[in-house]
Design a protein around this motif. Structure first.
Motif, PDB file in Angstrom:
ATOM      1  N   ASP A 199       1.465   1.729   8.561  1.00  0.00           N
ATOM      2  CA  ASP A 199       1.439   1.042   7.275  1.00  0.00           C
ATOM      3  C   ASP A 199       0.763   1.900   6.214  1.00  0.00           C
ATOM      4  O   ASP A 199       0.010   2.833   6.518  1.00  0.00           O
ATOM      5  N   ILE A 200       1.034   1.547   4.967  1.00  0.00           N
ATOM      6  CA  ILE A 200       0.355   2.189   3.844  1.00  0.00           C
ATOM      7  C   ILE A 200      -1.034   1.578   3.716  1.00  0.00           C
ATOM      8  O   ILE A 200      -1.178   0.352   3.689  1.00  0.00           O
ATOM      9  N   PRO A 201      -2.090   2.381   3.665  1.00  0.00           N
ATOM     10  CA  PRO A 201      -3.452   1.827   3.558  1.00  0.00           C
ATOM     11  C   PRO A 201      -3.587   0.928   2.334  1.00  0.00           C
ATOM     12  O   PRO A 201      -3.192   1.292   1.227  1.00  0.00           O
ATOM     13  N   PRO A 224       5.407  -4.326   4.842  1.00  0.00           N
ATOM     14  CA  PRO A 224       5.593  -4.884   3.497  1.00  0.00           C
ATOM     15  C   PRO A 224       4.517  -4.411   2.528  1.00  0.00           C
ATOM     16  O   PRO A 224       3.491  -3.866   2.913  1.00  0.00           O
ATOM     17  N   ILE A 225       4.800  -4.613   1.255  1.00  0.00           N
ATOM     18  CA  ILE A 225       3.825  -4.392   0.188  1.00  0.00           C
ATOM     19  C   ILE A 225       3.776  -5.671  -0.635  1.00  0.00           C
ATOM     20  O   ILE A 225       4.717  -5.979  -1.367  1.00  0.00           O
ATOM     21  N   GLU A 263       9.908  -8.563   0.607  1.00  0.00           N
ATOM     22  CA  GLU A 263      10.267  -8.693  -0.803  1.00  0.00           C
ATOM     23  C   GLU A 263       9.507  -7.678  -1.647  1.00  0.00           C
ATOM     24  O   GLU A 263       8.567  -7.026  -1.186  1.00  0.00           O
ATOM     25  N   LEU A 264       9.934  -7.549  -2.876  1.00  0.00           N
ATOM     26  CA  LEU A 264       9.253  -6.658  -3.803  1.00  0.00           C
ATOM     27  C   LEU A 264       7.827  -7.139  -4.037  1.00  0.00           C
ATOM     28  O   LEU A 264       7.541  -8.334  -3.914  1.00  0.00           O
ATOM     29  N   LYS A 276      13.916  -0.725   2.435  1.00  0.00           N
ATOM     30  CA  LYS A 276      14.618  -1.885   2.991  1.00  0.00           C
ATOM     31  C   LYS A 276      14.145  -3.171   2.341  1.00  0.00           C
ATOM     32  O   LYS A 276      14.140  -4.230   2.968  1.00  0.00           O
ATOM     33  N   PHE A 277      13.743  -3.079   1.089  1.00  0.00           N
ATOM     34  CA  PHE A 277      13.333  -4.281   0.371  1.00  0.00           C
ATOM     35  C   PHE A 277      14.532  -5.221   0.223  1.00  0.00           C
ATOM     36  O   PHE A 277      15.665  -4.776   0.010  1.00  0.00           O
ATOM     37  N   GLU A 278      14.254  -6.508   0.318  1.00  0.00           N
ATOM     38  CA  GLU A 278      15.315  -7.504   0.187  1.00  0.00           C
ATOM     39  C   GLU A 278      14.834  -8.634  -0.702  1.00  0.00           C
ATOM     40  O   GLU A 278      13.724  -8.617  -1.222  1.00  0.00           O
TER      41      GLU A 278
END
Length: 855
Positions: A329-331, A366-367, A388-389, A405-407
């Motif tokens: 994951d992104i920190p 996710p973010i 999601e965004l 792969k954002f949806e």
């Protein structure tokens, strides 16, 4: 008599005082080499009439005098063109500064450079000086600044460079210097800045730079240096700016777990990008390594593992880790931590090599939110981010989330603000563009291409006051294009291609600042608006694969560099200023569009035709009669051959072979007479068919589908219509289909391709056509297949090819881009080996297929 001698002596002394000095003669000699002086700064100023009484021309532009001698010559940024001999300046015995940077001056460093004993400042940067560096350059013991960057110097650095005992700044960058770095460079004890970047230096960096206590900047980027990075230098150096990027450095075996154990506290800027470093950033004590850095660039290496937290790295402002092999994951700290001053974060991944090897190495997860108030530039493209965004984007001005792969829909964008650059392309976003009060008052770049965005184009986009690039291509937009969109004064690029359902309203206003307009593969119709001729800055226009009619405007701007109007229904003559484009810019399609003097490349002309002698009437009659007789004989021969073939046909033969030269089978129901126009692009059914119209000049191939291949009629018709609209040079076009009254009567019609299947040229089997394909031919075939697959997937979202293993074992296989890559890989294996993917090949464990055999 004595009085006359006295007067004569005084006159002689006075005349001698007015003779040009040695310094003046040297400057005038230099002036002779100037070929062009656009401002007249030198040529209009350096003359005999402006010599001072003391013999130093202080009134000459660029000349500095001291005590009757020339102490400085400064001719920077004058666009001078000259071919000079710098050895003339050796006569200036008191010369301290010689600077002529940023001109177009040719010459070389003179062999007598050691005679410039008083010189302290020499700047010849950004000119056309060449040759090698003479050994005498090391004898300039008083020189404190030597700048030779941006020239054509070649050869190696002489060992005598160590003689520059007073030099503080040494810049030899942007030349063609080569060879190893001499150890003598490490003996320059007063050196503050050393820039050897963008040359061709090789081998290892000599040890000893860490011992130069005054060294502040060491820039070696853009060379061919190799070997392991020197851990001792990074631990002991007193430099603040270190740039070793763009070389071939690697990590030693002891650095596999962690590529650097510790960094000197003085290093604030560290760039090791574009090397071959391996190891992890997380191996205990990583905070101590980064705590003093302000800029860290480790992009384009082979670093792996998870990313550290960066929670307590308070000084780090720029962090670039793109194109490595990080996972996880992104920190959260880099996206949410207000304690950080991080303003730029780049974690994008290069996908070409990874997709080619089918190995997915990227960040995932996710973010939810980006709340940092300092982060201004964020690039997370080409990863595996999901969900999601993000709900918030903090203070980001540049946000790139493309190729993830954002949806979900775009409604979360409503709370975003202050963004200037936004790229959400190549995701799985759906729904309409939110038509709410505009919040992107600073947005100048918006890319939503290659998603599933639907509905009409939101009018709110026309209220973005600074938008210059808008890309909505390859979506599912419909409705009409807003006239206000094409009238936006700031718009420079507009990409609307591959939406298929967009239409165009009649309008008269077009953005006069538009440079790129792509409206290909839509549903635009009618004539082109005449106001398009007012777009004087337009450089690229693509209106292909639409339904435009009428003539092309006569006054399209001459600034056009790219133009495509093919696959329309345009008519009339091609305007003169468009005749510079190839025929592919107008054809296929546009059957009523013609060139007054023939198509491009035609060698005939009306003048040549007028010079031909008229043919005698008797000769004309003989030719016509002969043609009629020949046609009659050929017709009888064709009927006879057809009768022979029909009599030999086996009733059970229901399919055509892969060889496109074979004919289509007869209709088993007896309805062998049916009609359909290949140009219409429409499907046909049994109820309204009468006969096959073969008068079209197009050659078609009829294929009879086996039972179990075709789907239900409604689904089959939907897919056939989708394929019928495809037009690409590397994809065989579907021209129609036939759905008969019985389950056996399912035919598809496609373009006739000659000379046949690739298999007939590639596989080493009996009946192979011609010699073995060359590697150049195989490479061209591979590139064409890749282009066709790219079109099917990205432009049409139609996966196609060999079935990947995970699809073969699935009850409901869903082809994807990854399966397309697998299919392309199988094609490459066939091209490389000359074997068929379906062949059973003998292996150690028995028979295996091609892919297992290659492994």
């Amino acid at each position: 008599m004595l009085r006359r001698l006295l007067v004569l002596s005084l006159l002689l002394i006075s005349a001698m005082g007015q003779l040009p000095s040695q310094d003046i003669l040297a400057l005038l000699q230099f002036k002779k080499g100037i070929k062009h002086d656009p401002t007249g700064y030198v040529l209009n100023s350096w003359n005999d009439e402006s010599i001072d009484f003391d013999g130093c021309p202080s009134s000459w532009n660029g000349v500095v005098c001291n005590g009757g001698n020339v102490a400085g010559v400064v001719l920077d940024n004058l666009s001078l063109s000259a071919d000079v001999d710098l050895s003339v300046f050796s006569n200036l015995t008191k010369l301290v500064k010689l600077s002529m940077a940023n001109n177009t001056i040719m010459g070389k460093i003179p062999n007598n450079i050691a005679d410039f004993k008083s010189l302290e400042f020499l700047d010849l940067s950004n000119n056309l000086f060449s040759s090698s560096l003479p050994p005498g350059i090391g004898k300039l013991g008083s020189l404190r600044n030597l700048s030779l960057g941006g020239n054509n110097f070649s050869g190696s650095i002489p060992d005598s460079i160590s003689g520059l005992s007073s030099v503080q700044s040494l810049d030899l960058s942007r030349n063609s210097l080569s060879g190893p770095l001499p150890t003598s460079l490490t003996k320059l004890s007063n050196l503050v800045s050393l820039n050897l970047s963008l040359n061709e230096f090789t081998k290892r960096i000599p040890k000893g730079f860490e011992l130069i206590s005054s060294l502040d900047v060491l820039d070696l980027h853009g060379n061919m240096l190799d070997g392991h990075i020197d851990v001792g230098f990074f631990m002991l150096s007193s430099a603040t700016h270190v740039d070793f990027s763009g070389n071939m450095f690697s990590s030693s075996s002891s650095q596999q777990q962690k590529f650097l154990p510790r960094l000197s506290e003085t290093i604030k800027y560290l760039n090791l990008s574009h090397n071959q470093l391996t190891g992890s950033l997380v191996s205990g004590g990583e905070l101590q390594m980064f705590e003093n850095l302000k800029v860290l660039d480790l992009s384009y290496n082979q670093l792996s593992g998870e990313l550290p937290g960066f929670n307590f790295v308070y000084d780090l402002q720029v962090l670039k880790l793109s194109n490595n092999r990080f996972t996880g994951d992104i920190p959260n700290g880099v996206l949410k931590g207000d304690s950080l001053v991080l303003s730029e974060l780049d974690l994008r991944v290069a996908t070409i090599s990874q997709y080619a090897s089918l190995i997915e190495v990227h960040l995932s997860g996710p973010i939810n939110m980006i709340t940092s108030t300092n982060l201004r530039i964020l690039n997370l493209s080409s990863n595996g981010l999901t969900g999601e965004l993000p709900l918030l984007t903090g203070s980001c001005a540049v946000l790139d989330l493309s190729d993830n792969k954002f949806e979900g829909n775009l409604t979360r964008m409503v709370k975003w603000g202050n963004i200037e650059f936004l790229d959400l392309s190549q995701n799985h976003l759906t729904g309409p563009i939110p038509d709410v009060t505009p919040q992107f008052l600073r947005l100048n770049y918006l890319n939503l291409s290659h998603n599933a965005v639907s509905s009409s184009i939101a009018s709110v986009i026309t209220q973005y006051p600074k938008i210059s690039v808008l890309d909505l291509s390859s979506n599912q937009l419909d409705g009409t294009v807003l006239a206000e969109l094409l009238a936006m004064p700031t718009l420079q690029e507009l990409h609307l291609h591959n939406n298929y359902s967009l239409a165009l309203l009649t309008f008269h206003l077009l953005c006069q600042g538009l440079k790129v307009l792509n409206m290909a593969r839509n549903n635009f119709s009618g004539s082109l608006p005449t106001s398009i001729t007012d777009m004087t800055t337009l450089s690229s226009l693509d209106i292909s694969q639409n339904h435009f009619t009428g003539p092309l405007p006569n006054n399209l701007p001459n600034s056009l560099e790219s133009f495509n109007a093919s696959y329309n229904d345009l008519s009339g003559d091609v305007p003169d200023n468009l005749k510079k484009f190839p025929s592919s810019s107008f054809y296929p399609g546009n059957t009523r569009l013609h060139f007054p003097n023939g198509p491009p490349g035609s060698t005939s002309s009306p003048t040549e035709n007028s010079k031909r002698k008229p043919i005698n009437t008797i000769v004309k009659v003989i030719i016509i009669v002969s043609c009629v007789v020949a046609v009659f004989i050929l017709l009888l021969l064709a009927i006879f051959i057809h009768y022979i073939r029909m009599s030999r046909r086996i009733p059970s033969e229901h399919t055509t072979t892969k060889d496109n030269h074979r004919r289509a089978p007869p209709n088993p129901s007896g309805h062998s007479h049916y009609s359909w126009s290949p140009e219409s692009g429409e499907s046909f059914t049994a109820e309204n068919l009468a006969r096959l119209d073969v008068r079209s000049p197009d050659r078609l191939v009829v294929k009879w589908l086996r039972e179990g291949v075709a789907k239900q009629k409604k689904e089959f018709a939907k897919e056939a219509k989708k394929f019928a609209n495809m037009r690409h040079p590397n994809v065989v076009g579907l021209r129609g289909y036939y759905w008969g009254p019985t389950q056996h009567e399912k035919l598809i019609l496609s373009d006739y391709i000659t000379p046949g299947s690739l298999a007939s040229f590639l596989y080493d089997r009996p009946g192979r056509k011609g010699p073995t394909l060359t590697w150049v031919q195989r490479l061209k075939i591979a590139v064409d297949v890749a282009r066709g697959l790219n079109y099917l997937h990205f432009d049409r979202a139609v996966p196609h090819g060999y079935r990947a293993p995970e699809l073969a074992s699935s009850k409901k296989p869903l082809p994807s881009f990854k399966s397309d890559v697998y299919a392309f890989g199988v094609i490459l294996l066939e091209l490389l080996t000359g074997r068929c993917a379906g062949d059973v090949i003998s292996g150690e464990a028995g028979g295996v297929d091609l892919t297992d055999w290659v492994r």
